[in-house]
Design an enzyme around this catalytic site. Structure first.
Site, PDB file in Angstrom:
ATOM      1  N   ASP A   1       0.734  -1.299   0.148  1.00  0.00           N
ATOM      2  CA  ASP A   1      -0.167  -0.064  -0.004  1.00  0.00           C
ATOM      3  C   ASP A   1       0.978   1.138  -0.086  1.00  0.00           C
ATOM      4  OD1 ASP A   1      -2.560   1.489   0.656  1.00  0.00           O
ATOM      5  OD2 ASP A   1      -1.566   2.088   2.515  1.00  0.00           O
TER       6      ASP A   1
ATOM      7  N   GLU B   1      -2.138  -5.225  -3.346  1.00  0.00           N
ATOM      8  CA  GLU B   1      -1.260  -4.661  -2.751  1.00  0.00           C
ATOM      9  C   GLU B   1      -0.201  -5.519  -1.978  1.00  0.00           C
ATOM     10  OE1 GLU B   1      -3.715  -0.848  -1.206  1.00  0.00           O
ATOM     11  OE2 GLU B   1      -3.938  -2.379   0.104  1.00  0.00           O
TER      12      GLU B   1
END
Length: 221
Positions: A39, A107
């Site tokens: 992320d 992610e």
């Protein structure tokens, strides 16, 4: 999916392992830590890409565009488009799967690539990937910050809005689901569900704006 040859395959196995596989008889390492890392890496890469490709645009514009690119709905759809659901290892009834799991796995894969190949390689790969799969021109005109728009409407029209929050735990996928209701007095303008408070707020605000426009015939301009 990603055109690369892994050096450390174990990282990628962790990246596609959801925490629902955890139980007392089958301890495993799941992908949440890689998701956290991916992320952050994705945020930086997208910010750099936008800074370079939108010269002269304001900080506010860049911030909104980045939020659109890395939004849960965008990542979920990208994950589905490139086949991540078929790779994901999880222990739950498919009927109870929630789409955010796929975006989380994307992610986590980015986190795995970063650890395996380094930042420069990851940056080049992800920029090539998002350039191919995201229509940035269309994204510029896509509304995503419904909450801000709703709050602005309330301030302009002197309407006091209240946000109510509830959360529930889904045992099948071991995740919390948030529900947000937006009230105008005792009237529920909108209700939204999401895997984060922010997502639920945006979904509720979008419904509230539709309710205002379609049912209350109030001015949104």
């Amino acid at each position: 999916m990603f055109d690369l040859y892994p050096s450390n395959i174990s990282l990628y196995k962790v990246a596609i392992t959801h925490k629902s596989v955890l139980n007392s008889h089958h301890p495993v390492i799941h992908n949440e830590r890689l998701e956290f890392l991916g992320d952050a890496v994705l945020d930086l890469i997208v910010a750099d890409y936008l800074y370079e490709n939108y010269a002269g645009r304001s900080e506010g514009f860049l911030t909104k565009m980045r939020a659109k690119v890395v939004s849960r709905s965008t990542l979920n759809q990208l994950s589905i488009d490139i086949g991540i659901p078929s790779l994901l290892v999880l222990h739950t009834n498919p009927n109870h799967q929630v789409k955010h799991i796929y975006g989380d796995a994307l992610e986590a894969l980015i986190g795995a690539i970063y650890l395996d190949k380094g930042f420069t390689y990851t940056k080049g790969l992800i920029i090539k990937f998002i350039s191919k799969h995201i229509d940035f021109a269309s994204l510029e005109n896509t509304e995503t910050d419904f909450k801000s728009r709703l709050i602005e409407w309330g301030q302009k029209n002197k309407k006091e809005l209240a946000f109510e929050y509830n959360e529930s735990f889904a045992e099948e996928v071991k995740t919390i689901t948030f529900t947000v209701s937006i009230l105008l007095g005792s009237y529920v303008l909108g209700r939204g569900i999401g895997q984060s408070k922010k997502e639920a707020e945006q979904n509720a605000a979008r419904e509230a704006l539709n309710s205002i426009a379609d049912h209350l015939s109030l001015n949104l301009n």
